[in-house]
Structure formats: structure tokens, C-alpha cells
Design a protein around this motif. Structure first.
Motif, PDB file in Angstrom:
ATOM      1  N   VAL A  15      -9.205  -6.431  16.166  1.00  0.00           N
ATOM      2  CA  VAL A  15      -9.954  -5.491  15.668  1.00  0.00           C
ATOM      3  C   VAL A  15      -9.176  -4.796  14.992  1.00  0.00           C
ATOM      4  N   ARG A  16      -8.096  -4.309  15.082  1.00  0.00           N
ATOM      5  CA  ARG A  16      -7.192  -3.504  14.323  1.00  0.00           C
ATOM      6  C   ARG A  16      -6.613  -4.219  13.211  1.00  0.00           C
ATOM      7  N   GLU A  17      -6.515  -5.332  13.366  1.00  0.00           N
ATOM      8  CA  GLU A  17      -5.837  -6.154  12.197  1.00  0.00           C
ATOM      9  C   GLU A  17      -7.275  -6.509  11.012  1.00  0.00           C
ATOM     10  N   ARG A  18      -8.345  -6.738  11.645  1.00  0.00           N
ATOM     11  CA  ARG A  18      -9.420  -6.882  10.780  1.00  0.00           C
ATOM     12  C   ARG A  18      -9.649  -5.704   9.900  1.00  0.00           C
ATOM     13  N   ILE A  19      -9.642  -4.416  10.611  1.00  0.00           N
ATOM     14  CA  ILE A  19      -9.909  -3.236  10.006  1.00  0.00           C
ATOM     15  C   ILE A  19      -8.827  -3.072   8.868  1.00  0.00           C
ATOM     16  N   ALA A  20      -7.533  -3.166   9.442  1.00  0.00           N
ATOM     17  CA  ALA A  20      -6.329  -3.179   8.468  1.00  0.00           C
ATOM     18  C   ALA A  20      -6.625  -4.026   6.979  1.00  0.00           C
ATOM     19  N   ARG A  21      -7.098  -5.266   7.340  1.00  0.00           N
ATOM     20  CA  ARG A  21      -7.536  -6.129   6.084  1.00  0.00           C
ATOM     21  C   ARG A  21      -8.461  -5.675   5.056  1.00  0.00           C
ATOM     22  N   LEU A  22      -9.521  -5.062   5.928  1.00  0.00           N
ATOM     23  CA  LEU A  22     -10.578  -4.550   4.971  1.00  0.00           C
ATOM     24  C   LEU A  22     -10.149  -3.265   4.112  1.00  0.00           C
ATOM     25  N   GLU A  23      -9.255  -2.197   4.908  1.00  0.00           N
ATOM     26  CA  GLU A  23      -8.668  -0.934   4.309  1.00  0.00           C
ATOM     27  C   GLU A  23      -7.830  -1.314   3.129  1.00  0.00           C
ATOM     28  N   HIS A  24      -6.977  -2.636   3.429  1.00  0.00           N
ATOM     29  CA  HIS A  24      -5.916  -3.064   2.530  1.00  0.00           C
ATOM     30  C   HIS A  24      -6.728  -3.273   1.244  1.00  0.00           C
ATOM     31  N   ASP A  25      -7.878  -4.284   1.488  1.00  0.00           N
ATOM     32  CA  ASP A  25      -8.620  -4.901   0.312  1.00  0.00           C
ATOM     33  C   ASP A  25      -9.174  -3.865  -0.543  1.00  0.00           C
ATOM     34  N   LEU A  26      -9.792  -2.815   0.171  1.00  0.00           N
ATOM     35  CA  LEU A  26     -10.542  -1.778  -0.498  1.00  0.00           C
ATOM     36  C   LEU A  26      -9.488  -0.699  -1.246  1.00  0.00           C
ATOM     37  N   GLY A  27      -8.294  -0.665  -0.759  1.00  0.00           N
ATOM     38  CA  GLY A  27      -7.252  -0.018  -1.252  1.00  0.00           C
ATOM     39  C   GLY A  27      -7.290   1.433  -1.150  1.00  0.00           C
ATOM     40  N   ASP A  28      -6.661   2.336  -2.065  1.00  0.00           N
ATOM     41  CA  ASP A  28      -6.340   3.640  -1.881  1.00  0.00           C
ATOM     42  C   ASP A  28      -7.383   4.193  -2.759  1.00  0.00           C
ATOM     43  N   LEU A  29      -8.263   5.139  -2.088  1.00  0.00           N
ATOM     44  CA  LEU A  29      -9.399   5.804  -2.739  1.00  0.00           C
ATOM     45  C   LEU A  29      -8.896   6.876  -3.720  1.00  0.00           C
ATOM     46  N   ASP A  30      -7.792   7.306  -3.589  1.00  0.00           N
ATOM     47  CA  ASP A  30      -7.220   8.383  -4.722  1.00  0.00           C
ATOM     48  C   ASP A  30      -6.396   7.486  -5.708  1.00  0.00           C
ATOM     49  N   ASP A  31      -6.253   6.240  -5.902  1.00  0.00           N
ATOM     50  CA  ASP A  31      -5.295   5.689  -6.853  1.00  0.00           C
ATOM     51  C   ASP A  31      -6.242   5.428  -8.120  1.00  0.00           C
ATOM     52  N   PRO A  32      -5.905   6.100  -9.460  1.00  0.00           N
ATOM     53  CA  PRO A  32      -6.468   5.936 -10.718  1.00  0.00           C
ATOM     54  C   PRO A  32      -6.703   4.409 -10.798  1.00  0.00           C
ATOM     55  N   GLY A  33      -5.474   3.535 -10.648  1.00  0.00           N
ATOM     56  CA  GLY A  33      -5.683   2.244 -11.008  1.00  0.00           C
ATOM     57  C   GLY A  33      -6.287   1.253 -10.111  1.00  0.00           C
ATOM     58  N   ASN A  34      -6.949   1.739  -9.023  1.00  0.00           N
ATOM     59  CA  ASN A  34      -7.501   0.860  -8.204  1.00  0.00           C
ATOM     60  C   ASN A  34      -9.134   0.798  -8.515  1.00  0.00           C
ATOM     61  N   PRO A  35      -9.634  -0.580  -8.751  1.00  0.00           N
ATOM     62  CA  PRO A  35     -10.983  -0.741  -9.079  1.00  0.00           C
ATOM     63  C   PRO A  35     -12.040  -0.570  -8.180  1.00  0.00           C
TER      64      PRO A  35
END
Length: 579
Positions: A15-35
Motif C-alpha cells: 500500500v505504501r509503495e502504491r501511494i508513493a508511486r501515485l504521489e511521485h507521478d502527480l509530482g510536486d504541487l508547488d513546482d511551476p514546471g510540473n504539468p
């Protein structure tokens, strides 16, 4: 796209790995370069649409598998895990969490509860293939007129004829399958029946104009009008006239998981406020040197922990205490929207005029403030949930095991324990024999009194205050039973429902402190957060006096700042986010 999972994917590590993958794919919310960054979500919100790139990402992730039971090829094994996964989505956009995810789940739950083997199989295949669903639940009383149903299904040869309107459905134009509850007069004057239908597209099903909302603006909410729509015998879900029972089986599941998911939205509001406070100079009233700012941040973090403790108990209670889950989930649905809305208002005082910003560094705060109240809407709203709590209080003179018995409640409070039985839908509507959450309180209070460390005394004092509140509640309930009028309810019973909900939240916090810490200890093993949480709850009850420890506030503020710097969530799990 078809997704199939196995038992190994339901373990806590997986479960932790799955959530980590989703968080990684969504990326940093504060990153202006993140689509998939904040600017893009805010722009999509301004256009009143969901962000297409985010929907494609969730397609690739196979988010729909989270809504399908494991035995049908999906990942759904524990309701607390479902809520944790969806928090990653709600943290970015509540409209995306509702429009892509929760709307389908609300409909699918009914099929899992009483659909036949073929209906369950077809629904699982639809969701695992990337399809969408929506549900038109019957509206309990007291109801919510915004979502009012006026659907009638009359018997005809070979099935039923559906007529009427459903005034508001999320994703009505995009769904591939519908679950609707309609009045079936032949089955009884007030009888409702559930049906599983294809998505709208037939000539006798009309889409009504879109309804604009102040929050969750990316959700496309439209009504449907049925004009003699034919439903075959294979569209009947459960027994004719059994819709009310079927809805009651679904409510404990949906009431507990939905508000728990919404904690991701509240997390963003707190995180944005921390960023704002950090950006201000020492002399500013909004800086971290301001007592008001520090207090607002600590109170908000404490409220999030309280809400998550209660959410944990409610979601795990569906598995462990199915006969009590109706009340537990109603407490969550009733209390969390109120606490989180107040939390966001208090944080808005720190941001001042920036709390109204719709773009820029702090625009996500305004979005969260608009979205959170809308998440509380639904067929089981706060008024209906308070009615369930009142029923519970009237059923038992003392809302807790009258014999004071104490059992093994540990599994109810352990955030990372994956040892849960499957949900038994039939038991979700059975009468509860007692109140296990409040029955767990005496042992938890004794543990609090025996705690060691800097904040042990404060925890013991707060736990004693909560026990006093429970005693006072029981006394008031006993007097209510003795003086209950022949007709109607005393206004006092509504105040008792409020107090019950808060005491249940306190019991959940103590239980998590007592049983929930992992082998490495961490925050959950620390008496400081539990003492602060109980002091906050008792303060809301306003019947007994307990003072939150000042050093405890500094302790939690340090945790707030550490989690901000490390990009970890403000809930029980401290999940790494956006990496």
C-alpha cells in the motif's frame, strides 16, 4: 485498460509503495514546471473543468481498481486504504477526487452490496476497463433539496418503466453505467428499488442543463430526465422494494470513506498557510513569531489528527464492527465537515486578504476553502447523519456498553494493521448490541494515567476530563429517557448528539495513542499530540476545564514545520508527498 491485482498488493508495504508511486507521478504541487502543479489545477478550476492531464495520469495508474473488490480483480481490500490512496488526489483537486473517483465508487458500492454475480462481474469489468459510474441515491429525511430525487419505476411486462427527474448528478454526461433508486408504488407506498442501468444515451433519457457550483467547479453536475425508460429484469438490483435497505448498507461505507478522503484537501489548506507564514518577516502579524499564527497552525494540525483518528475507526469499523458502523460512519459524516470548515476559516485569518487569491502562490487555499463544504453534500448529509446519532442515543439509555465490558479493540485503532475481515453488507443494517468505541475508553484512560514522559500529566488530566464528559453524557441521556415526551423530541437531544460525536472523537484519539504506534514509535506514541487533541475536544464540549500544555503546542508546531520541510502529509501517516 484492464487492471488485475493479487493479495500481495494489499499488504501494508505494498500500500505504501502504491501511494508513493501515485504521489511521485502527480509530482510536486508547488513546482511551476510540473504539468500537474497548482497553477494548472487552478487554471482548470477557473475554466470549470477537470485537468485532462490529471485524468490521463489516473487512467494510467488504474485508480478505478481501488474501487473494485480484490476477489473481482481490483485492489479494494480495506476501506482505510481506499481513503489514503484518494487523499493523494484530493490533495491536488477535490473536484478530481470526486469527479474521477468518488462518484464511481458511490455507485459501485451498491452493486457490491447486493448485486447478483453477473452484475458484479460486469461492473468490475467496466471499472477496471476505465469506465465511469454515477449513483442517484434516495434522499433520507431530513434531506438535501439540491440533490432531491423524483424518480418512479412502475411495473411493465418484462421489467419496469422509469419516469421522473434526478436534479443533480456528477458526470451525468460521461458515465457508462448508472445506479438509480426509484419509487416503486406496486411494492409499497414508500417503497424504493435500486436499478443498474447503462449510461444516458437513449432517446428517452434527457440531459438537463449544467448546474454551476461555488466549489468543486471542475465537476460537471447535470440532471437527468427519464421519460418512459424501459428497464429489463436484469437491471433490478436486489429485491423490488428493497432499495431503502440497500441504501442503508451502502451508507456506512460511503459516509466513512468520503470525509476521510477529504482530509487531503484540508492538508493542502494547512500546507499553504505554513508556506505563507514562513514567507513573512519576523515583525509581520502573519509570521511564525506571531502567537496567533502559531496557535492557528497547531490547532489546524491537531484538528486534522482528530479527524483522521475518527476516520480510521469508522473505516476499520465497517470491517470489524459492522453492526456499529452505521453510527460510527454517521459521526464522521456529521463531525468532520464542521471541524474542517472551521479549521479553514481560522487559517484564513492568518492569510488575510491572500485567502481570497484565486491564483498565484496561495490560490490553492481559496480553492480548498470553496471545495471542502461541497464535499459534505450528498445523499447522506450532516443533518441525516445527526439523525442516525440521535437514533443511537434513544436506543441506548447509556451510549456505551452498559455493563462496562471491555474487549480487544486494538485492531480498530492501528493505522498500519492489514489484518481485517471482508466487509459483510448484510450486517451493516443489523442493530448494534452496544458501543465498542466508548466501551474502549475506560482502559484507554487508565493507560493515559499511567503514561510516562514530559506530557504524561497533561494526557492523564485530559483523559480524565473526557471520562467525566462521558459520565455527564450518560446521566443526561438517562434523564432524557425518563422525561421523554410522548410525541416529538426535546431540542436537548440535538445537543446530546453533538456531545456524543465529540466524545467518540476523543475515544478514537486515545485509542490510536494507546494502540496505533508502530515499532519505531514516532508521533503516535508521543503523549503530546494526544494531550493536545483531547484538550481541544474537551474545549469544544465546554463542560469541564482542561488546559492544553504550552510546551505541547511548541512540540506540535515543530512537527508541523518538519513535515512541511520534508513534504510529508499532516495526517496519522506522515506520508511523503509530491516526490
Amino acid at each position: 485498460m484492464t487492471t488485475t491485482v493479487n493479495r500481495a498488493e494489499s499488504t501494508e508495504q505494498a500500500v505504501r509503495e502504491r501511494i508513493a508511486r501515485l504521489e511521485h507521478d502527480l509530482g510536486d504541487l508547488d513546482d511551476p514546471g510540473n504539468p500537474l502543479g497548482a497553477d494548472h489545477f487552478l487554471a482548470a478550476d477557473g475554466r470549470q473543468h477537470l485537468l485532462p492531464a490529471a485524468e490521463r495520469l489516473l487512467d494510467d495508474f488504474g485508480l478505478n481498481a481501488e474501487f473494485v473488490p480484490r476477489e473481482l480483480g481490483g485492489r479494494l481490500d480495506r476501506l482505510d486504504v481506499l481513503a489514503r490512496v484518494l487523499r493523494a488526489v484530493f490533495r491536488r483537486d477535490a473536484a478530481l477526487g470526486l469527479g474521477y473517483g468518488m462518484t464511481s465508487y458511490l455507485a459501485a458500492v451498491v452493486v457490491w452490496a447486493d448485486g447478483n454475480e453477473e452484475q458484479r462481474r460486469r461492473t468490475a469489468e467496466l471499472l477496471l476497463g476505465g469506465g465511469r459510474m454515477a449513483g442517484a441515491y434516495p434522499e433520507p429525511v431530513p434531506g438535501n433539496d439540491f440533490l432531491h430525487n423524483r424518480l418512479t419505476a412502475t411495473r411493465v411486462p418484462g421489467g419496469h418503466r422509469l419516469d421522473g427527474r434526478k436534479e443533480a448528478l456528477n458526470n451525468a454526461a460521461r458515465v457508462d453505467s448508472l445506479v438509480v433508486f426509484a419509487h416503486t408504488p406496486e411494492a409499497g407506498e414508500d417503497a424504493h428499488t435500486a436499478f443498474l442501468l447503462p449510461g444516458p444515451g437513449a432517446a428517452d433519457v434527457d440531459l438537463l442543463p449544467r448546474r454551476r457550483t461555488s466549489g468543486i467547479r471542475g465537476c460537471v453536475i447535470q440532471g437527468l430526465r427519464f421519460s418512459g425508460h424501459r428497464i429489463g429484469a436484469d437491471g433490478l438490483l436486489g429485491a423490488e422494494g428493497g432499495g431503502a435497505v440497500l441504501a442503508e448498507r451502502a451508507f456506512p461505507v460511503t459516509r466513512s470513506t468520503g470525509p476521510s478522503m477529504a482530509l487531503g484537501c484540508a492538508d493542502t489548506a494547512l500546507r499553504t498557510t505554513v508556506a505563507f507564514a514562513r514567507a513573512h518577516r519576523a515583525r509581520s502579524r502573519a509570521s511564525l513569531r506571531s502567537a496567533r499564527t502559531r496557535s492557528a497552525l497547531v490547532d489546524a494540525f491537531t484538528d486534522l489528527l482528530v479527524c483522521d483518528c475518527l476516520s480510521l475507526v469508522a473505516t476499520r469499523g465497517v470491517h470489524l464492527l459492522p453492526r456499529e458502523s452505521r453510527t460510527l460512519s454517521a459521526v464522521v459524516k456529521y463531525l468532520l465537515p464542521t471541524v474542517l470548515t472551521e479549521m479553514v476559516y481560522d487559517l484564513s485569518v492568518v492569510l488575510g486578504s491572500e485567502s481570497y487569491a484565486t491564483s498565484g502562490s496561495y490560490g490553492m487555499f481559496q480553492k480548498a476553502a470553496r471545495d471542502l463544504p461541497m464535499i459534505g453534500l450528498g445523499s447522506a448529509g450532516t443533518a441525516a447523519s445527526r439523525g442516525v446519532i440521535i437514533e443511537h442515543l434513544l436506543r441506548a439509555t447509556e451510549p456505551g456498553a452498559a455493563d462496562g465490558s471491555e474487549g480487544d479493540f486494538g485492531r480498530l485503532f492501528r493505522p498500519h494493521d492489514d489484518d481485517l475481515p471482508s466487509v459483510s453488507p448484510q450486517e451493516l443494517t443489523s442493530a448494534a448490541p452496544g458501543d465498542s468505541l466508548l466501551a474502549s475508553l475506560p482502559a484507554a484512560v487508565r493507560s493515559a494515567r499511567a503514561a510516562r514522559g514530559e506530557f504524561a500529566g497533561a494526557l492523564g488530566e485530559a483523559a480524565d476530563a473526557l471520562a467525566t464528559e462521558l459520565r455527564l453524557l450518560r446521566e443526561d441521556c438517562a434523564r432524557l429517557a425518563e422525561r421523554r415526551p410522548a410525541g416529538g423530541l426535546s431540542p436537548r437531544v440535538y445537543a446530546l448528539a453533538d456531545r456524543y460525536a465529540l466524545i467518540a472523537a476523543g475515544a478514537a484519539c486515545l485509542g490510536v495513542w494507546q494502540h496505533g504506534a508502530g515499532p519505531d514509535g514516532g508521533l503516535l506514541a508521543d503523549p503530546a499530540w494526544a494531550a493536545m487533541a483531547l484538550a481541544r475536544i474537551v474545549g469544544r464540549l465546554d463542560r469541564t476545564a482542561v488546559r492544553a500544555p504550552e510546551a505541547g503546542a511548541e512540540h506540535l508546531l515543530a512537527e508541523v514545520l518538519d513535515r512541511f520541510d520534508d513534504a510529508r502529509s499532516y495526517d496519522l501517516y506522515a506520508t511523503p508527498i509530491g516526490r
